[in-house]
Design an enzyme around this catalytic site. Structure first.
Site, PDB file in Angstrom:
ATOM      1  N   GLU A  30       0.807  -1.200   0.000  1.00 55.05           N
ATOM      2  CA  GLU A  30       0.000   0.000   0.000  1.00 55.05           C
ATOM      3  C   GLU A  30       0.854   1.270   0.000  1.00 55.05           C
ATOM      4  O   GLU A  30       1.955   1.293   0.500  1.00 55.05           O
ATOM      5  CB  GLU A  30      -0.877  -0.008   1.232  1.00 55.05           C
ATOM      6  CG  GLU A  30      -0.041  -0.040   2.496  1.00 55.05           C
ATOM      7  CD  GLU A  30      -0.897  -0.261   3.715  1.00 55.05           C
ATOM      8  OE1 GLU A  30      -0.826   0.559   4.615  1.00 55.05           O
ATOM      9  OE2 GLU A  30      -1.629  -1.255   3.740  1.00 55.05           O
ATOM     10  N   CYS A  56      -0.209   3.521   9.420  1.00 55.71           N
ATOM     11  CA  CYS A  56       0.461   2.667   8.457  1.00 55.71           C
ATOM     12  C   CYS A  56       0.119   1.223   8.744  1.00 55.71           C
ATOM     13  O   CYS A  56       0.146   0.795   9.890  1.00 55.71           O
ATOM     14  CB  CYS A  56       1.961   2.892   8.557  1.00 55.71           C
ATOM     15  SG  CYS A  56       2.925   1.711   7.620  1.00 55.71           S
ATOM     16  N   CYS A  75       3.718  -0.524   9.804  1.00 56.80           N
ATOM     17  CA  CYS A  75       4.482  -0.091  10.984  1.00 56.80           C
ATOM     18  C   CYS A  75       3.581   0.236  12.168  1.00 56.80           C
ATOM     19  O   CYS A  75       3.807   1.238  12.844  1.00 56.80           O
ATOM     20  CB  CYS A  75       5.314   1.130  10.651  1.00 56.80           C
ATOM     21  SG  CYS A  75       6.364   0.921   9.228  1.00 56.80           S
ATOM     22  N   HIS A 117       4.763   3.185  15.211  1.00 60.95           N
ATOM     23  CA  HIS A 117       4.097   4.470  15.423  1.00 60.95           C
ATOM     24  C   HIS A 117       3.507   4.555  16.828  1.00 60.95           C
ATOM     25  O   HIS A 117       3.545   5.610  17.461  1.00 60.95           O
ATOM     26  CB  HIS A 117       3.001   4.693  14.374  1.00 60.95           C
ATOM     27  CG  HIS A 117       3.533   5.245  13.092  1.00 60.95           C
ATOM     28  ND1 HIS A 117       4.080   6.497  12.997  1.00 60.95           N
ATOM     29  CD2 HIS A 117       3.630   4.703  11.852  1.00 60.95           C
ATOM     30  CE1 HIS A 117       4.480   6.720  11.752  1.00 60.95           C
ATOM     31  NE2 HIS A 117       4.223   5.635  11.040  1.00 60.95           N
ATOM     32  N   ARG A 120      12.166   0.966   8.512  1.00 56.31           N
ATOM     33  CA  ARG A 120      12.603   1.790   7.387  1.00 56.31           C
ATOM     34  C   ARG A 120      13.457   2.965   7.783  1.00 56.31           C
ATOM     35  O   ARG A 120      13.917   3.708   6.938  1.00 56.31           O
ATOM     36  CB  ARG A 120      11.376   2.273   6.606  1.00 56.31           C
ATOM     37  CG  ARG A 120      10.745   1.154   5.826  1.00 56.31           C
ATOM     38  CD  ARG A 120       9.284   1.396   5.493  1.00 56.31           C
ATOM     39  NE  ARG A 120       8.719   0.174   4.971  1.00 56.31           N
ATOM     40  CZ  ARG A 120       8.300  -0.830   5.737  1.00 56.31           C
ATOM     41  NH1 ARG A 120       8.351  -0.727   7.044  1.00 56.31           N
ATOM     42  NH2 ARG A 120       7.852  -1.946   5.200  1.00 56.31           N
ATOM     43  N   SER A 150      10.211   7.404   5.495  1.00 56.16           N
ATOM     44  CA  SER A 150      10.067   7.572   4.047  1.00 56.16           C
ATOM     45  C   SER A 150      10.051   9.037   3.648  1.00 56.16           C
ATOM     46  O   SER A 150      10.306   9.364   2.500  1.00 56.16           O
ATOM     47  CB  SER A 150       8.819   6.848   3.536  1.00 56.16           C
ATOM     48  OG  SER A 150       8.992   5.453   3.678  1.00 56.16           O
ATOM     49  N   CYS A 177       7.596   2.815   1.925  1.00 59.78           N
ATOM     50  CA  CYS A 177       6.280   2.542   2.484  1.00 59.78           C
ATOM     51  C   CYS A 177       5.572   3.863   2.511  1.00 59.78           C
ATOM     52  O   CYS A 177       5.515   4.524   3.507  1.00 59.78           O
ATOM     53  CB  CYS A 177       6.405   1.978   3.883  1.00 59.78           C
ATOM     54  SG  CYS A 177       4.827   1.841   4.696  1.00 59.78           S
ATOM     55  N   CYS A 196       3.205   5.099   4.977  1.00 58.86           N
ATOM     56  CA  CYS A 196       3.726   5.931   6.050  1.00 58.86           C
ATOM     57  C   CYS A 196       3.762   7.390   5.617  1.00 58.86           C
ATOM     58  O   CYS A 196       3.221   8.250   6.261  1.00 58.86           O
ATOM     59  CB  CYS A 196       5.141   5.513   6.416  1.00 58.86           C
ATOM     60  SG  CYS A 196       5.228   4.115   7.522  1.00 58.86           S
TER      61      CYS A 196
END
Lengths: 179, 573
Positions: free
Chosen positions: B14, B62, B65, B69, B485, B508, B552, B555
């Site tokens: 996604e 996300c 993740c 978060h 990431r 990201s 990602c 994110c």
């Protein structure tokens, strides 16, 4: 080696999984999760049904499909219809979407998940996707009026599906009357 | 004549990221633009809410993740309120963190990135006996590797492919000359793809044990909500802890005996990729995995620091609380800052969208104007890369023995020097080496938890500051972590018991950021520039480098492309 592929937390599984998918922070995109809450509340005690809020997870949900006989996925589905339209997709319809592109905000997730389960030989025997046509998919909490108004209809559709599954098989046994 | 390639979207999972690359006459990338094409705006949702609830919203940002978060969120509130969590809470958080990291890295390698190097269609041509011989040599400690196993697996794969369901193996260019593995290596890798798929279902159960549920495990401001009672029935008990230990042993086995051997085997076929895709050469790590509380970075298992311009002899200090160090610029972003400001520290950050781009769908972006929904975070004005490579380099350059050991061993196996790390393959390899450290640390942290419990300490939360009446009228805090990431931080401003401002800078955004006011490119863009393309119509080279960052954009730009699953769209003009 103390570990095996099948080891660890092997709990008895309800034969039916009702899986809500969506992003609760993107308004109507989260309709699957709201629908899940509603179905869960109105279903009462349902020992043979498990209800899971899958959020926007993809592959990580694969473990929840293992060992299920039936799967009902709840999601936002954009097929270009009127906002609030309730869609029920079964076998052939879902297969069709695999070949096509761009039907739901989560297509990558929901369909990828099913394909991966199939690749592992773990796809549930019966899969139904119940979705509501979204009006607003943008940052925000809460559904649009049209989608909010569709919840009772969508929940009734899920209830019918679960009852139909019960009639057509014995997976619910005697204990699943209220599912 | 310049040709332009558009790859949109580039993520298999996604998210929505658009990359445009401009080629020179020799099919080499001379300019690149990375654009987040959806507005995020989670910050707006959080304003006015109870800070103790923020983590539950952040967990929904996300789909990959969730736990990181939540962790950054509870930490920023704790930092703001002056809460130090109990030792057990730090350990359990470390276990959750490491579980997420190992699972995510393995999924990334096999399910998101391997297909840039491994040709699924070629695997169908493999000889099962030769594949067994290869597996015996490459991955001798992995138990599944007989001729019969590979024959069965090839049959399953063929059936799947024949049924027309290559969809999950999409977004690749089968038969492209840039694929260099022989059919047997392709088959071995695809089989391990399936084994990894099975395994990842198991490892994540650790989150269910400590987080009460998964997906979306429970966190709490002040510690962890996991009640532990070694002999109890309704808490995390010895039976559950033993299951956690089994899962950790499984993770070590998968990483050391399958993932790393596969990584080294694949890397050996692509030596040219140790010289392509390096990009910025500057790296930043906030650090994480506290051994003496989050306030003592010197005891973090992942050390903190910045490396500039590939200089491995110097690790510079970084402080996410220092407004002069971290600034978000908007020179090329679709946002507006008040009073003509062009950069702000996240504590003062604002999220005011100002879209000036073309009306979607569009053919191309104009790089002379704003072109992304991502801001451009910078460290002291420098663009920096974050993620596994940054972490491995900061540990390596800082002289941490465990980092030196795994890096030196891998480089020795591939007969390469440290300069090979500054590359696309270096980034991919760093993720594997980091997984090896992470799996071992999982066991260490587990043993620390057991020791603490045996010593009679089962406290997992400090709830003295739970009641808002104990809070100051106004406070600020930050919560950092190292997501799979890269560096992630949440900044909060609490006023009158409510969230007055909340800003998140995700990994990201550091990596996929557009240019800044000085015209300096972000990490993705810099890594792409200079890349030679074999066949611009099938830009597998772009996928390799961008995927090596594990993008990602769920994110960064928050989410799900509105048109769902889309194959790589390639337009050459």
């Amino acid at each position: 080696m103390t570990w095996t592929m099948t080891g660890g937390l092997a709990e008895p599984r309800a034969p039916v999984l009702v899986l809500g998918i969506g992003n609760a922070l993107l308004q109507d995109d989260g309709v699957g999760l709201r629908l899940l809450e509603r179905v869960k509340e109105t279903a009462g005690p349902a020992p043979d049904c498990e209800f899971i809020d899958g959020g926007t997870q993809g592959i990580a949900l694969l473990g929840y499909l293992t060992g299920r006989e039936k799967l009902v996925m709840l999601d936002a589905i954009g097929l270009g219809g009127e906002p609030g339209t309730v869609h029920v997709l079964r076998g052939g319809d879902i297969e069709g979407f695999r070949a096509r592109r761009a039907a739901t905000p989560h297509e990558g997730n929901a369909l990828e998940l099913l394909a991966m389960a199939k690749l592992l030989g773990e796809e549930p025997g019966e899969v139904v996707i119940v979705g509501v046509e979204p009006a607003a998919v943008r940052t925000g909490i809460g559904l649009s009026d049209a989608v909010e108004a569709a919840l009772p209809r969508a929940a009734a559709a899920v209830k019918d599906i679960l009852e139909g599954m019960r009639r057509r098989s014995d997976v619910f046994g005697d204990s699943g009357k209220d599912c | 004549m310049a040709k332009r390639i558009v790859v949109d979207p580039i993520t298999r999972i996604e998210g929505h990221l658009r990359v445009e690359a401009v080629l020179d006459g020799g099919n080499r990338i001379q300019n690149a633009m990375s654009s987040g094409t959806m507005w995020r705006g989670i910050e707006v949702i959080l304003e006015g809410r109870d800070p103790r609830d923020a983590w539950a919203f952040c967990e929904r940002i996300c789909g990959v993740c969730t736990t990181t978060h939540a962790l950054a969120s509870v930490r920023c509130v704790e930092n703001s309120l002056g809460i130090q969590v109990p030792v057990n809470a730090d350990i359990i958080r470390n276990i959750m963190f490491l579980t997420q990291m190992v699972q995510d890295h393995v999924i990334h390698f096999y399910h998101l990135h391997a297909l840039d190097w491994v040709d699924v269609v070629s695997a169908l041509k493999a000889n099962p006996a030769a594949t067994a011989a290869l597996a015996q040599k490459a991955a001798p400690n992995w138990p599944l590797g007989t001729e019969g196993y590979f024959r069965d697996m090839a049959g399953t794969l063929k059936k799947f492919v024949d049924s027309g369901q290559l969809g999950i193996f999409q977004n690749a260019y089968w038969g492209h000359p840039a694929y260099k593995l022989p059919p047997e290596a392709n088959l071995m890798a695809v089989c391990h793809y399936l084994e990894a798929l099975k395994w990842q279902k198991e490892i994540i159960k650790i989150h269910t044990v400590f987080g009460g549920k998964n997906p979306h495990p429970n966190y709490i401001v002040g510690g962890m909500a996991s009640a532990i009672s070694m002999q109890g029935d309704n808490a995390v008990n010895i039976e559950r802890l033993n299951l956690v230990r089994d899962q950790i042993m499984g993770a070590i086995h998968v990483v050391e005996d399958m993932y790393l051997p596969d990584l080294l085997a694949v890397a050996g076929f692509y030596p040219e990729w140790t010289t392509i895709g390096g990009g910025l050469g500057s790296y930043m790590v906030y650090g994480d995995l506290p051994r003496n509380g989050i306030g003592d970075p010197s005891k973090f298992l992942f050390p903190r620091g910045v490396i500039l311009d590939k200089k491995l002899d110097e690790v510079l200090p970084v402080d996410p609380a220092d407004p002069s160090q971290i600034q978000e610029e908007i020179a090329y972003s679709w946002y507006d800052y008040p009073n003509g400001k062009t950069s702000l520290h996240p504590w003062d950050g604002v999220t005011i969208p100002k879209y000036t781009g073309p009306k979607p769908p569009y053919k191309e972006l104009d790089e002379s104007k704003a072109y992304s929904w991502l801001k451009s975070p910078r460290w002291k004005g420098h663009p920096v890369e974050v993620g596994p490579l940054a972490r491995m380099l900061v540990g390596f350059a800082g002289g941490r023995p465990e980092f030196k050991e795994v890096v030196t061993e891998a480089l020795g196996r591939l007969k390469l020097g440290p300069e090979a790390l500054f590359s696309t393959l270096g980034r991919t390899a760093a993720r594997g080496l980091e997984s090896r450290l992470a799996a071992r640390w999982l066991l260490d942290e587990y043993n620390r938890l057991i020791d603490n419990l045996k010593a009679g300490d089962s406290t997992t939360a400090d709830t003295r500051f739970w009641n808002p009446a104990t809070w100051n009228a106004e406070s600020k805090g930050l919560g950092f972590t190292e997501a799979p990431r890269g560096a992630l931080c949440h900044w909060i401003h609490i006023k009158d018991k409510k969230i007055a401002n909340y800003q998140i800078v995700v990994p990201s955004t550091w990596n996929a950021s557009p240019k800044d006011g000085k015209g300096q490119h972000g990490a993705y863009e810099a890594a792409l520039i200079g890349t030679p393309m074999a066949d611009p119509k099938r830009p597998v080279e772009i996928l390799r480098t961008i995927h090596s960052f594990d993008p990602c954009l769920a994110c960064a730009s928050h989410v799900l492309s509105p048109d769902g699953e889309t194959l790589a769209e390639v337009i050459v003009r």
